[in-house]
Design an enzyme around this catalytic site. Structure first.
Site, PDB file in Angstrom:
ATOM      1  CE  LYS A   1      63.243  42.104  -6.287  1.00 59.12           C
ATOM      2  NZ  LYS A   1      63.101  40.796  -6.893  1.00 59.12           N
TER       3      LYS A   1
ATOM      4  N   PRO B   1      53.005  41.420   1.463  1.00 55.29           N
ATOM      5  CG  PRO B   1      52.637  40.224  -0.476  1.00 55.29           C
ATOM      6  CD  PRO B   1      52.558  41.595   0.083  1.00 55.29           C
ATOM      7  CB  VAL B   2      56.389  37.904   4.833  1.00 55.45           C
ATOM      8  CG1 VAL B   2      57.856  37.549   5.102  1.00 55.45           C
ATOM      9  CG2 VAL B   2      55.948  38.976   5.795  1.00 55.45           C
TER      10      VAL B   2
ATOM     11  N   GLY C   1      58.468  35.723  -1.148  1.00 57.15           N
ATOM     12  CA  GLY C   1      59.698  35.803  -1.927  1.00 57.15           C
ATOM     13  C   GLY C   1      59.467  36.428  -3.285  1.00 57.15           C
ATOM     14  N   GLY C   2      60.479  37.180  -3.739  1.00 52.19           N
ATOM     15  CA  GLY C   2      60.453  37.723  -5.091  1.00 52.19           C
ATOM     16  C   GLY C   2      60.094  39.193  -5.151  1.00 52.19           C
TER      17      GLY C   2
ATOM     18  N   GLY D   1      62.079  42.716   2.221  1.00 52.67           N
ATOM     19  CA  GLY D   1      63.096  42.889   3.268  1.00 52.67           C
ATOM     20  C   GLY D   1      64.186  43.848   2.820  1.00 52.67           C
ATOM     21  CB  SER D   2      65.976  44.227  -0.393  1.00 49.91           C
ATOM     22  OG  SER D   2      66.430  42.890  -0.391  1.00 49.91           O
TER      23      SER D   2
ATOM     24  CG  ASP E   1      67.017  41.723  -3.703  1.00 51.82           C
ATOM     25  OD1 ASP E   1      67.475  41.811  -2.554  1.00 51.82           O
ATOM     26  OD2 ASP E   1      66.038  41.022  -4.004  1.00 51.82           O
TER      27      ASP E   1
HETATM   28  O1  C5P Z   1      72.918  38.748  -1.708  1.00 55.24           O
HETATM   29  P1  C5P Z   1      71.893  37.934  -1.000  1.00 55.24           P
HETATM   30  O2  C5P Z   1      72.150  37.829   0.477  1.00 55.24           O
HETATM   31  O3  C5P Z   1      70.510  38.365  -1.290  1.00 55.24           O
HETATM   32  O4  C5P Z   1      72.021  36.455  -1.585  1.00 55.24           O
HETATM   33  C1  C5P Z   1      71.427  35.334  -0.957  1.00 55.24           C
HETATM   34  C2  C5P Z   1      71.994  34.073  -1.579  1.00 55.24           C
HETATM   35  O5  C5P Z   1      71.524  33.929  -2.917  1.00 55.24           O
HETATM   36  C3  C5P Z   1      73.512  34.052  -1.704  1.00 55.24           C
HETATM   37  O6  C5P Z   1      74.115  33.536  -0.557  1.00 55.24           O
HETATM   38  C4  C5P Z   1      73.728  33.129  -2.895  1.00 55.24           C
HETATM   39  O7  C5P Z   1      73.613  31.788  -2.491  1.00 55.24           O
HETATM   40  C5  C5P Z   1      72.540  33.438  -3.766  1.00 55.24           C
HETATM   41  N1  C5P Z   1      72.847  34.427  -4.814  1.00 55.24           N
HETATM   42  C6  C5P Z   1      73.597  34.044  -5.909  1.00 55.24           C
HETATM   43  N2  C5P Z   1      73.848  34.948  -6.905  1.00 55.24           N
HETATM   44  C7  C5P Z   1      73.375  36.213  -6.821  1.00 55.24           C
HETATM   45  C8  C5P Z   1      72.607  36.633  -5.712  1.00 55.24           C
HETATM   46  C9  C5P Z   1      72.357  35.700  -4.719  1.00 55.24           C
HETATM   47  O8  C5P Z   1      74.008  32.891  -6.013  1.00 55.24           O
HETATM   48  N3  C5P Z   1      73.617  37.060  -7.826  1.00 55.24           N
END
Ligand code: C5P
Length: 378
Positions: free
Chosen positions: A10, A96-97, A99-100, A104-105, A173
């Site tokens: 995504k 690719p591994v 970010g963004g 993984g999701s 996500d």
């Molecule tokens: O939900 P997820 O595990 O992907 O989030 C990883 C980290 O990103 C959370 O622990 C938090 O620190 C940060 N986060 C956040 N606000 C969001 C989503 C993620 O601060 N809406």
């Protein structure tokens, strides 16, 4: 027989972040868009005396234990279904591994879709098979494909809503991949709503050799909020306005005479706006609601990423992107183009700058679901 599922990437077409919350998360408003780029996730499940999960991958950077999102998703789903099974998951990494891109999701949802299909085959009384025969949502015979994603009201009341809740436990996500296409994301990103799909576009994903930590990017955002004296109220107001702008831009345009404020603060009247036949992406761009707030902190840390965005965008040239942005907290960036030639030209520019890239297209919801379960790999 094992089930193989496409696990799509995504991008975020826009992303507004609020002030930090007491639960450690941030409220946000975003529009997700799924891409054709995908990994392959293969699942097999057999009835067993006790539950065991084994995970393998062709890429040694992929965790093969309970830290893997696909593992977590399968474990949660089995517990929720009170189902005891021996499950094998293989993740064939093609994305690719990076970010963004939500790789993984997406793997978590692909594993869930594969598990459901497997369970429907080997456990005839499995709720997903009942749900399927009840509402005809998905079919499970050989040679058939998954159809409509679980988001209509009937499904949300049953199996679909449970899946969305389980997915949200795995990560903010993850649930978006239970919808596919163009999606509105609210709250911490896990509250998802299908938007009308944008017109298909060519997409160049730039893959800089920089790694960005999402929690760190959020901490940097918090520091910026303090620096800019952004109050909770102002931030909540900004997000509310942004979600309205997205809903209008992506759901069919601004009604005549209605005035909307883009996150750029520019006021526009309905008469000046693109007509209903203009693309949602163009409308959203006109209203300045395609910015990604993460750029404000991530580009400060990594100025080379801002330069890559400029290379992708090529403003003022015949090959200019429809839109270019950081995806999520990066470090992946993307450009969207109407013509394949323009996308390829962007790849040439990136290559000259020593930046790796991949060419793909945005994928609309029906195609996302039709192609999800594969009988034969190409
Ligand atoms: O939900 P997820 O595990 O992907 O989030 C990883 C980290 O990103 C959370 O622990 C938090 O620190 C940060 N986060 C956040 N606000 C969001 C989503 C993620 O601060 N809406």
């Amino acid at each position: 027989m094992p089930t193989t599922v496409r696990s799509h990437a995504k991008i975020n077409l826009g992303l507004g972040i609020g002030a930090p919350r007491a639960d450690g998360f941030h409220s946000l408003v975003t529009v997700y868009q799924t891409l054709e780029l995908h990994d392959w996730v293969t699942v097999s499940a057999r009835p067993a005396a006790e539950t065991t999960i084994r995970l393998t991958s062709n890429d040694n950077r992929v965790p093969t234990d309970h830290n893997n999102t696909a593992w977590k998703m399968v474990e949660l789903a089995l517990a929720s279904l009170q189902c005891i099974a021996d499950v094998e998951i293989h993740i064939d990494k093609r994305l690719p591994v990076q970010g963004g891109l939500g790789a993984g999701s997406a793997n978590a949802i692909a594993a869930l879709v594969g598990l459901e299909r497997e369970l429907a085959g080997v456990f005839p009384s499995h709720p997903s098979s009942e749900e399927r025969s009840k509402d005809g949502a998905r079919e499970s015979g050989a040679g058939e494909t998954a159809s409509i994603p679980p988001f209509d009201q009937q499904q949300l009341e049953g199996w679909g809503s449970r899946n969305l809740e389980l997915a949200a436990q795995v990560g903010s996500d993850v649930p978006l991949f239970l919808i596919g296409g163009t999606i509105l994301g609210l709250d911490r990103g896990q509250e998802v709503y299908p938007l009308p799909d944008i017109d298909p576009a060519w997409c160049v994903v730039a893959l800089p050799q920089i790694s960005v930590s999402t929690p760190q990017a959020f901490r940097d955002w918090d520091a910026l909020c303090v620096e800019q004296c952004l109050t909770q109220e102002a931030s909540a107001g900004k997000l509310k306005q942004l979600s309205r702008a997205y809903a209008s831009a992506f759901a069919g345009g601004f009604p005549r005479g209605e005035r909307e404020v883009g996150s750029s603060g520019v006021l526009s009247s309905g008469e000046d706006l693109a007509g209903p036949r203009e693309s949602a992406l163009v409308r959203a761009g006109i209203h300045g609601c395609l910015q990604n707030d993460f750029e404000q902190v991530v580009f400060r840390q990594h100025p080379s990423l801002a330069e890559i965005k400029r290379i992708l965008a090529a403003p003022g040239t015949p090959e200019a992107a429809l839109h270019a942005s950081l995806s999520g907290s990066g470090s992946a960036l993307y450009g969207l183009y109407q013509a394949r030639g323009d996308a390829e030209a962007a790849q040439v520019r990136l290559e000259a700058a020593g930046v790796r890239s991949q060419l793909t297209r945005t994928v609309q919801r029906p195609v996302y679901w039709r192609g999800m379960i594969v009988e034969e790999r190409h």
